[in-house]
Design a protein around this motif. Structure first.
Motif, PDB file in Angstrom:
ATOM      1  N   CYS A  15       3.648  20.437 -54.068  1.00  0.00           N
ATOM      2  CA  CYS A  15       4.895  19.972 -54.845  1.00  0.00           C
ATOM      3  C   CYS A  15       4.985  20.621 -56.285  1.00  0.00           C
ATOM      4  O   CYS A  15       3.973  20.683 -57.021  1.00  0.00           O
ATOM      5  N   CYS A  19       6.601  12.730 -58.631  1.00  0.00           N
ATOM      6  CA  CYS A  19       7.043  12.050 -58.336  1.00  0.00           C
ATOM      7  C   CYS A  19       6.600  10.512 -58.997  1.00  0.00           C
ATOM      8  O   CYS A  19       6.022  10.532 -58.121  1.00  0.00           O
ATOM      9  N   TYR A  21       7.097   7.777 -58.273  1.00  0.00           N
ATOM     10  CA  TYR A  21       6.877   6.639 -56.964  1.00  0.00           C
ATOM     11  C   TYR A  21       5.390   7.083 -55.407  1.00  0.00           C
ATOM     12  O   TYR A  21       5.927   6.046 -55.074  1.00  0.00           O
ATOM     13  N   CYS A  22       5.325   8.456 -55.802  1.00  0.00           N
ATOM     14  CA  CYS A  22       5.340   9.078 -53.985  1.00  0.00           C
ATOM     15  C   CYS A  22       3.334   8.316 -54.099  1.00  0.00           C
ATOM     16  O   CYS A  22       2.868   9.255 -55.061  1.00  0.00           O
ATOM     17  N   SER A  26       0.782  15.036 -51.975  1.00  0.00           N
ATOM     18  CA  SER A  26       0.847  15.333 -52.485  1.00  0.00           C
ATOM     19  C   SER A  26       0.313  15.933 -54.459  1.00  0.00           C
ATOM     20  O   SER A  26       0.494  15.732 -54.507  1.00  0.00           O
ATOM     21  N   GLY A  65       4.241  16.760 -49.455  1.00  0.00           N
ATOM     22  CA  GLY A  65       4.558  17.678 -50.472  1.00  0.00           C
ATOM     23  C   GLY A  65       6.138  18.020 -50.032  1.00  0.00           C
ATOM     24  O   GLY A  65       6.886  17.427 -49.471  1.00  0.00           O
ATOM     25  N   ASN A  99      13.688  20.129 -50.793  1.00  0.00           N
ATOM     26  CA  ASN A  99      14.142  19.644 -51.916  1.00  0.00           C
ATOM     27  C   ASN A  99      15.637  20.350 -52.360  1.00  0.00           C
ATOM     28  O   ASN A  99      15.305  21.266 -52.728  1.00  0.00           O
TER      29      ASN A  99
HETATM   30  S1  SF4 Z   1       6.115  14.619 -51.814  1.00  0.00           S
HETATM   31 FE1  SF4 Z   1       8.034  14.166 -52.344  1.00  0.00          FE
HETATM   32  S2  SF4 Z   1       8.351  12.088 -53.818  1.00  0.00           S
HETATM   33 FE2  SF4 Z   1       6.621  13.143 -53.627  1.00  0.00          FE
HETATM   34  S3  SF4 Z   1       5.550  14.740 -55.629  1.00  0.00           S
HETATM   35 FE3  SF4 Z   1       6.308  16.132 -53.424  1.00  0.00          FE
HETATM   36  S4  SF4 Z   1       8.992  16.049 -54.164  1.00  0.00           S
HETATM   37 FE4  SF4 Z   1       8.339  13.612 -55.011  1.00  0.00          FE
END
Ligand code: SF4
Length: 387
Positions: A15, A19, A21-22, A26, A65, A99
Motif C-alpha cells: 500500500c 491506514c 484502522y487496518c 499490507s 494491500g 483505491n
Molecule cells: S489494505 Fe486497504 S485499509 Fe489497509 S492500509 Fe492498504 S489501503 Fe489502507
C-alpha cells in the motif's frame, strides 16, 4: 476431484501508506520490483496448480494491500496462467480491489483488458473529514470520479463504505447511505469501524485519544442500514454485504459456502482438498521461501472433520440464506453439528430462523453472531466423542 469448482485468491501486499484502522497484511515499501513480484506470484500459483489438476475455475479475486498498484501486465499474466491451468467457467468472475485515487483510476482500462470484470472500490466515505480521519489518501471528489470511470469500464462494480465512526449519527449515516444507494451500484460492502488489536487506532483508544462509537448506537446504525438497503432492493446477503439479486460476489460466496479456494501471495489463506494453507506474511519472507522451496507456504495442515464442520458453520451463518446443518454434518460424517434445542430457543427469541435442518440468523441475530455460535455449536469434545 476433477471438474470440481475452485476459486483463486491472489494477495498483493503493498500500500502507499498504512491506514490507522487496518489489520490486513499490507506493507509500505519504496521501490517494488514489479518483475520480481510477477514472477513470484506466478511461481506460487504454479505450485497450487500442480496440486489441483483438472479443476473448474469459477472466480479470481485480487485483494490486498492495494492490488490496483499492481501493473496491469501482472494481473494479466496471472489471469492467463490461472485460466490455462484450470478451465474457466464461461461466466468466470475476476475481481480486483482498487483505491480511488487518480493514478489507480488511470489503470482501470488496462485492468479490464487484462481480464478483470468486476471492480471493488475502496471509497470508504463521501466526507472529506471522515476520509482524513480514516487516513485515506483520496478525497470524496476523487472517489466519485473513480466510481464513474469504474462503472464505464467494468461489467460489475462494488464499493466499500465504513460507518459507525466516532460522532456518526442516524442522520449523518442515513444521508450518506441514501447517497450511496442513489448511485445505482449493484453491490455494496458496508463495514462498521472496528478497533483491531495492533492498529494505530487501537493505540489511540488505549491512550484515551479516540472513543469508539457506543455499541448500542452502532447496532442502531446496523438496523437502519438493513432497512434502507432492503427498501432499495439491495438486501444484505451476508453480514456486511448488500446486492441486487444476482450481483452477489461469487468469489466470496465460495468462502461462505465452504468451497475450495487456492490462496497465493503473502499471507494468503487457502483451503484445498481438506487442507488449510497459509503463505508467509512478510513480503521479504515470502520471496525467500519461494526461492528456497518453490512455493511460499508457511503452514499446511489437514483440517479435522470437526474443525472443518465448525468452520463451515461459522462461514455459513454469515449468509442470509443460512446453512443446512444436516448437509454439513453428512459432508463431514458427523452425527450433528449444532444443538437443535438451543437453536429452537434462539428461534423463539427472534435471533435465528429454522426450517427443518436449515438455520439462518435474523437481522437481530446478525449483530450477535459470535455469541450465537458459542450457544449452538456442539464444539470439539461433543462432536469428537459423537463422531
Ligand atoms: S489494505 Fe486497504 S485499509 Fe489497509 S492500509 Fe492498504 S489501503 Fe489502507
Amino acid at each position: 476431484m476433477n471438474g470440481e469448482p475452485l476459486a483463486l485468491y491472489v494477495h498483493w501486499p503493498f500500500c502507499v501508506s498504512k491506514c490507522p484502522y487496518c489489520d490486513f497484511n499490507s506493507h509500505v515499501r519504496s521501490g517494488i520490483d514489479q518483475d520480481e513480484w510477477r514472477a513470484a506470484l506466478l511461481a506460487d500459483l504454479a505450485h497450487e496448480a500442480r496440486l489441483l489438476p483438472g479443476r473448474q475455475l469459477t472466480s479470481i479475486f485480487f485483494g490486498g494491500g492495494t492490488p490496483s498498484l499492481m501493473e496491469p501486465a501482472t494481473a494479466e499474466a496471472i489471469v492467463d496462467a490461472a485460466t490455462s491451468y484450470w478451465s474457466p467457467t464461461r461466466d468466470i468472475e475476476i475481481t480486483l480491489e482498487a483505491n480511488p485515487n487518480s493514478v489507480e483510476s488511470a489503470r482501470f482500462a488496462d485492468l479490464a483488458r487484462a481480464g478483470v470484470n468486476r471492480l471493488s472500490l475502496g471509497l470508504q466515505s463521501f466526507d472529506d473529514g471522515a476520509l482524513h480521519f480514516l487516513g485515506r489518501a483520496h478525497s470524496a471528489t476523487e472517489g466519485f470520479r473513480a466510481l464513474e470511470i469504474a462503472e464505464r469500464t467494468f461489467r460489475r462494480v462494488s464499493f466499500d463504505l465504513i460507518y459507525a465512526l466516532p460522532g456518526d449519527t442516524q442522520e449523518s449515516w442515513s444521508a450518506m447511505l441514501a447517497q450511496a444507494l442513489s448511485l445505482g451500484t449493484s453491490h455494496l460492502s458496508l463495514y462498521q469501524l472496528t478497533i483491531e488489536p495492533g492498529t494505530r487506532f487501537a493505540s489511540m483508544v488505549a491512550r484515551g485519544e479516540l472513543r469508539p462509537l457506543d455499541s448500542d448506537e452502532a447496532a442502531t446504525l446496523y438496523e437502519l442500514t438493513d432497512a434502507m438497503t432492503s427498501d432499495a432492493g439491495m438486501p444484505a446477503y451476508e453480514i456486511s454485504n448488500y446486492a441486487r439479486r444476482g450481483q452477489e460476489s461469487r468469489h466470496n460466496l465460495t468462502y461462505w459456502r465452504y468451497g475450495d479456494y487456492a490462496g497465493v501471495g503473502p499471507g494468503a489463506h487457502g483451503r484445498r482438498l481438506g487442507m488449510r494453507t497459509i503463505r508467509h506474511r512478510k513480503p521479504e519472507n515470502f520471496l525467500s521461501a519461494l526461492v528456497r522451496n518453490g512455493h511460499a507456504i508457511a503452514e499446511e495442515a489437514p483440517l479435522s472433520r470437526v474443525e472443518a464442520a465448525d468452520e463451515a458453520l461459522v462461514m455459513g451463518l454469515r449468509l442470509r440464506e443460512g446453512i443446512d446443518v444436516q448437509a454439513i454434518a453428512e459432508r463431514f460424517s458427523l452425527p450433528s453439528i449444532v444443538d437443535l434445542d438451543r437453536v429452537d430457543r434462539l428461534a423463539a427469541s427472534g435471533h435465528l430462523k429454522r426450517k427443518l435442518t436449515r438455520i439462518a440468523l435474523t437481522p437481530a441475530g446478525r449483530l450477535l453472531l459470535d455469541h450465537i455460535l458459542g450457544e449452538i455449536a456442539l464444539g470439539e469434545p461433543a462432536l469428537a466423542s459423537a463422531g
